[in-house]
Design a protein around this motif. Sequence first.
Motif, short mmCIF file in Angstrom:
data_model
loop_
_atom_site.label_atom_id
_atom_site.label_comp_id
_atom_site.label_asym_id
_atom_site.label_seq_id
_atom_site.Cartn_x
_atom_site.Cartn_y
_atom_site.Cartn_z
N PRO A 144 19.34 45.74 53.85
CA PRO A 144 18.53 44.68 53.27
C PRO A 144 17.43 45.21 52.36
O PRO A 144 17.12 44.58 51.33
CB PRO A 144 17.92 43.99 54.49
CG PRO A 144 18.83 44.30 55.61
CD PRO A 144 19.44 45.62 55.31
N ALA B 286 16.83 44.03 48.51
CA ALA B 286 15.54 43.56 47.99
C ALA B 286 15.12 44.42 46.81
O ALA B 286 14.59 43.90 45.81
CB ALA B 286 14.49 43.62 49.09
N ASN C 176 16.82 43.35 43.70
CA ASN C 176 16.23 42.11 43.19
C ASN C 176 14.95 42.41 42.41
O ASN C 176 14.71 41.83 41.35
CB ASN C 176 15.92 41.15 44.33
CG ASN C 176 17.18 40.66 45.01
OD1 ASN C 176 18.24 40.67 44.40
ND2 ASN C 176 17.07 40.26 46.26
N TYR D 146 10.03 42.11 50.50
CA TYR D 146 11.00 41.02 50.40
C TYR D 146 10.45 39.84 49.63
O TYR D 146 11.18 38.98 49.17
CB TYR D 146 11.45 40.59 51.80
CG TYR D 146 12.19 41.69 52.51
CD1 TYR D 146 13.52 41.91 52.25
CD2 TYR D 146 11.55 42.54 53.40
CE1 TYR D 146 14.21 42.94 52.86
CE2 TYR D 146 12.22 43.57 54.01
CZ TYR D 146 13.55 43.76 53.75
OH TYR D 146 14.23 44.78 54.35
N SER E 162 10.38 39.92 44.80
CA SER E 162 11.21 39.38 43.71
C SER E 162 10.83 37.92 43.49
O SER E 162 10.82 37.43 42.35
CB SER E 162 12.69 39.53 44.02
OG SER E 162 13.08 38.67 45.05
N LEU F 4 13.07 30.85 45.12
CA LEU F 4 12.68 32.03 45.90
C LEU F 4 11.33 31.80 46.57
O LEU F 4 11.11 32.20 47.72
CB LEU F 4 12.63 33.26 45.01
CG LEU F 4 13.88 33.57 44.20
CD1 LEU F 4 13.74 34.90 43.49
CD2 LEU F 4 15.10 33.62 45.11
N THR G 61 13.85 40.01 55.81
CA THR G 61 15.27 40.35 55.74
C THR G 61 16.14 39.12 55.86
O THR G 61 17.10 38.93 55.12
CB THR G 61 15.63 41.31 56.89
OG1 THR G 61 14.73 42.39 56.87
CG2 THR G 61 17.03 41.82 56.73
N THR H 206 15.94 37.04 52.74
CA THR H 206 16.69 37.67 51.65
C THR H 206 18.19 37.54 51.87
O THR H 206 18.94 37.19 50.96
CB THR H 206 16.30 39.15 51.53
OG1 THR H 206 14.90 39.24 51.38
CG2 THR H 206 16.98 39.81 50.36
N SER H 207 18.61 37.78 53.11
CA SER H 207 20.04 37.70 53.41
C SER H 207 20.55 36.29 53.17
O SER H 207 21.63 36.08 52.62
CB SER H 207 20.30 38.11 54.85
OG SER H 207 19.86 39.42 55.05
N ARG I 214 19.34 34.13 51.12
CA ARG I 214 19.38 33.87 49.67
C ARG I 214 20.63 34.50 49.06
O ARG I 214 21.25 33.95 48.16
CB ARG I 214 18.13 34.44 49.00
CG ARG I 214 16.85 33.80 49.51
CD ARG I 214 15.70 34.00 48.56
NE ARG I 214 15.38 35.40 48.30
CZ ARG I 214 14.22 35.97 48.65
NH1 ARG I 214 13.30 35.28 49.29
NH2 ARG I 214 13.99 37.23 48.36
N GLU J 227 20.10 34.23 45.22
CA GLU J 227 19.67 35.49 44.61
C GLU J 227 20.92 36.26 44.22
O GLU J 227 21.71 36.61 45.09
CB GLU J 227 18.84 36.28 45.61
CG GLU J 227 18.22 37.51 45.06
CD GLU J 227 16.71 37.51 45.23
OE1 GLU J 227 16.03 37.59 44.22
OE2 GLU J 227 16.21 37.38 46.37
N SER K 287 24.24 41.72 54.35
CA SER K 287 23.35 40.59 54.63
C SER K 287 23.73 39.92 55.94
O SER K 287 22.88 39.60 56.76
CB SER K 287 23.43 39.55 53.52
OG SER K 287 23.26 40.14 52.29
#
Lengths: 371, 493, 236, 275
Positions: B307, B311, B314, B442, B445, B454, C217, C220-221, C223, C229, D169
């Motif tokens: 992860p 990130a 991004n 995180y 971005s 976002l 995390t 983000t995951s 997204r 993203e 992810s």
Amino acid sequence: MRWLLQIDRRYIYIVVAVAIISAHLLRDKVHFPIYASKPVRGVHDAIEKLGRGDVVLASLDFDPASAPELDPMARAVLRHCFSKGLRVIGMTHWPSGIGLAEQIITETVREFDDVVVAYRIFERRKEARAEIERLRSLEGVTLGAEVARWPAATVNAGRARIDGGAKPELTWSLGLREAVATIGTGAPKLAKLGKRRWAVLVQIARKPTLTYGEDYCFLGQRAGAGILIITMGQSLYAAFPVDNAGNSTRAMPMLQDVRSLSDIDYLICLASGNTGETWVAYGSERYHFPMGIGCTAVIAPDLYPFYQAGQITGIIGGIKGAWEYEALIGIPGSATEAVPAQTAAHLLVIVLVLLCNVGYFLAGRGRAVAS
Amino acid sequence: MDRARATCWRVVAGALALWCGAVAAAQDAAVPSTPTAEPARAAVPVPERVWIEDTPNDDGRKLTVRWLGADGEDADGVEVYVELATKPDGPWLPAAGPLPARGAWFRDLRSEYGPFTPSGTEAGHAVVVEPLSLDPIAPHRLLELAMMPPGDPRRVLGEREVEAILGKGALAKVREIIAAHGVKERAGIAGHVEGRILEEVSYFVLERPWYARLVLRAPGRARRIVAAEAPLAPQQNLFNLRKLNNFVFMVLLSAVVLIMIRRARRNPDLYLRRIPGLDAVDEALGRATEMGKPVLFVHGLNPMDSPSTIAAVNILGEVAKKVARYDSQLLVTCADPIVLAVSQETVKEAYTHAGRPDAYRADDVFLAASEQFAYVAAVDGIMMRKKPAANFYVGYFYAESLLLAETGAASGAIQIAATDSFTQLPFFVTTCDYTLMGEELYAASAYLSRDPLLLGSLKGQDWGKAVIIVVLLLGTILASFDIGWFDALVQTY
Amino acid sequence: MLLKRTIPVAIAFVVGLWFAIQYYVPTSFSERSLTWASNWAKILLGFAYILGLYSLVHVHWQKIRRGQPGYGYSLLVYVGLVGTLVLGLSGEVQTLVDIATGKAHHFADFQAYSTHDKPIPNFSSGFDWVYNYVFYPASATMFSILAFFIASAAYRTFRARTIEAAFLLIAAIIVMFGRVPIAAAVHRAIPDVADWIMANPNMAVKRAILIGISLGTIATSLRIIFGIERAYLGGD
Amino acid sequence: MDTQAQGDTTTTRGDRIFYVVLTLLFVGLSAWSLSGETGHRFTAPDGTVSWLPVGRGPAWETLGVLVAAGLTLALYSFLYKDNPFFKAAEHIYVGVGLGYSLVIAWFQYIKAELYFPLVKYWVRDGVQGQPDYLLIVPLVLGLFLLARFIRPLQWLSRWSFAFIIGFGSGVAIPNIIHANVLQQMQSSMAAIEFGNVWLAANALCALLGVVSVLVYFYFSVEHKGAIGVVSKIGIWFLMISFGASFGYTVMGRMALFVGRVQWLIEEWLRIPLSS
């Protein structure tokens, strides 16, 4: 005082180098009190509690770069395991650590035979040969009984193991270096035991004490980290169909009753990255075995939560942890040698920090900030 | 000579089998499977009820044998053995034991049953057994046996045993499975093929209902054997209830994040606190442009599926867009080839997006080295030779952090680090001008792009933190007053 | 558009969603799918190394071709690279030669490049030599430069400029001193104080950072999985 | 790459002296160590010192030690400044590092995971076992990655990226909840024992630390008023923690240098240090 703040960093490098090298050269002149911390005892005591033949999985997850910190630790733990008659399975998660892990395991194993080398070297010396002959003539007493009369400290230092009265089986966890050191001037307390220890060296110099595939093995490396651990939890044979040398793991005598992670009695993970945490999350949490972690000093703070929560029995942190472990098992190694230089370096950094603050305040805070 | 040895073997084996059979028969005759007491000696207590149930949360390899009672004072010194069979009349295989008859066995099953472990007196005793680990029929033993040459006497003996347990033709079936995988002889069979065979053999062994019985013994007292009520085949479970709290947390948090993203779509004006490190990005890029020097973006070491690296990519996209606008040079160093490829794609896209596709050069995004410290040496070299005006360290770093950041500081660059590597944060904090710590990596971005979608997810993260803080405080208070159920909500197994 | 955008997003969605859920599903299929996917990721990494090789070789080739100052160093990269590859893969080449000359069985099982009875490198396995005398010392040396950098970083930055900096400074000094063997001789409590800092404030911060990281995390995951993203997908 | 690439190209007189000294140091000490007798020195219990000759290893080993020592000194010379020795060592190291990765990648990833289970059985029917056809998927995805070399097909590599990133992810979410959320919360929610003031204070301190740092990470709320105060405390906690971690690490980093020094003295210079 301005110059104190704008000093060229290369002068600091020189001071550091001089301090460490000179402290290292003078290391025999200083002795430090030993204070084994609780986390280190946690690992030591857990291994101490195991019985002969129990299985320890040693995951040596580091590469040459972090070897100075983890190598002494790995050797100390392995010496402890082998001297207690535990079976050791070695492996690594790091592709760049294969050669190193294998070398450490093999060399530690060899130490148990290395007395052969020590024997040969000493035999070349006239007086040593005379001494050997004299000791041989003492052989009226069976060795088992002889060793049984040793004070506890000696047994602790040398880890003589006796199985049954009739067939004494001994292992000696001293390598050439240590043997020579202790027989010579070495550790002062052990020096007077030198002759007896020498007798044992001579006695056991004849056969190898640990056999590959029975007392220890090295599985090598497979990629996958957490996933690999899960696979090992399901079946060790599936995760490692062959060991590093290409032998079938299924056929290996010592792995007959070790089919998965649930069958191991202790896991020691020596990691320079975060594999320790991976082992906790995917290994001991799922398959329920006790484990301890040895790590570089920088990783150690990361592991305190796991220690606090009881997920690991202990932490060996950095070279100081290794030193404490060496002290606990009574076999001084390279960590013990490194401690004086460590201390010098620490004190030096503290002095440097104080000095720069002195300079900072004397130069006047505002102006210093502006610069 | 070989024939003589084989005959010898057969005789020994036959004798052994006969003897074993006789002993077993004598035992079973002496004690029928229904509980009866021998009048001569005081007998051990008998459980009220014995039954098998499927062990929950597993992949169908385990069974749980449970029983009630037989744990009073008269059970002192009594040992319980659990045996399994495929037929009601045996042969019986020892599966677990000796276990003390007294004491609640169920508490040791928490790791299998998780939060839904029955408790209290009605729970009784239980032990988890694995048919696949039983000796003669463990899959790897079957494989070994099936692949022995036909003349081997051990095979004849083993085959008889196995067929008694798994039924006629069991070994033939195993051989069929092996042949189906294209394997003819034991020697040189590769590990991965063996793994696949073993898996199929496991299913073959497991596919039947299993009978269980308890043998209760105590020195000087008559033995008792109690059979379990009904046979049962182990089942694969579809949901791991041990992970229920994890699942609930995931669903709730995902829901919150997705809802917040939806809301952000409608109402894009979200307040966001200042993150100094990200505000400094423009300053750093501006300086680089002014000085006509490149900007260096250093990836961490983790591979693309981590992860932190996702990130980082991004953030790289956002930084590259800005660089393209400022018209300065962006150098990106990677240590992992997949990160390299993805970064190339990302930077190319960013340049195109900023209307400067011509400014993109594939060679500016490169693999500096593939090993940790070779990477350090290479990146340090680049920093000393090209003297970039701004260094970005983004992703997960290990020991290389200080080696990079200190060299960067010596080269006089503005340095901005963003990492979730807890251990390396101190080094970045002390040597870099700005450091994004942990979660800020995180958030970066979102912050840089100001994309409402976002930003919405940031809002979701904040809700998550609020809930966690409340739970923590509440949990500590309740735990301090000895109220344990709340604590159990975050219990992991 | 479909091939270049929709399908990749769909792949990320399906794969991501399944492996998020797979954790809660204990069936053997689910466990196997995890093993497959992680093996596949490894194989992909293997292929990707060809991209990495191309990148490094190409960058240095450009330098050599253009005769940039210092292009001689780029030649050294080739020396190291080719040398290591030749030594590391010589066994494989040998096998190929043996097959070609009919000496070896087709696709004989591979020999691990080191075996346990060879603890000391010998020249028959030159790869070990490179590992022991080039790779190992170079890694260890680069790493050990940290000893100097950490001292100079401490000297330059540990200044009590603000109250936060003072906290950092004091904690560092206490812990540093607590880790020295003579600290216990000076006062028995010093190592304990150092341990207390590690075990309480430090641990609390670590926990909080970990919790924060997990929220980041997860967001983000999500997204990525839901295709919000997609910087990684590039343009078009 | 830009032309002003090579940084400090000017060589001062001091630099030249440094290079010469470094070269002489390496050559001189190597020659000295090669010319000297090799062996171990012992001190007997009575204090007499004796020397046990031990033969030097084979030539390639001696060569190896020289190469390693040279590399070590060259890399350390970076501490003075970027210089030709460092550049040479760096470039060799980068090449060797990639070579090492490639060899490992071939053995560990491609040969073990793809070639053996799939290709080997596919092309040869002489070997036992059947190919694992599922591995065609990663084979195709891997070839897609290589499609990056063909400009019109470059987009194919995105499918592979999507697989890897999607996989990462997905796997991350539940595992991270397990290790970083639930377990951390579980151990944070320790009971405060009011009976023991010291323990209670510790527990409260830890709790305050966790909460205040979490508050510091709040993004969507302005850090003013009560939130501002708590987040300030959070920063203090962060700083104490960073200081502590930094201090704790110093030890390990010094050990690395001691290790190197030990190696140089014993293996290269062959000065026996052990008593």
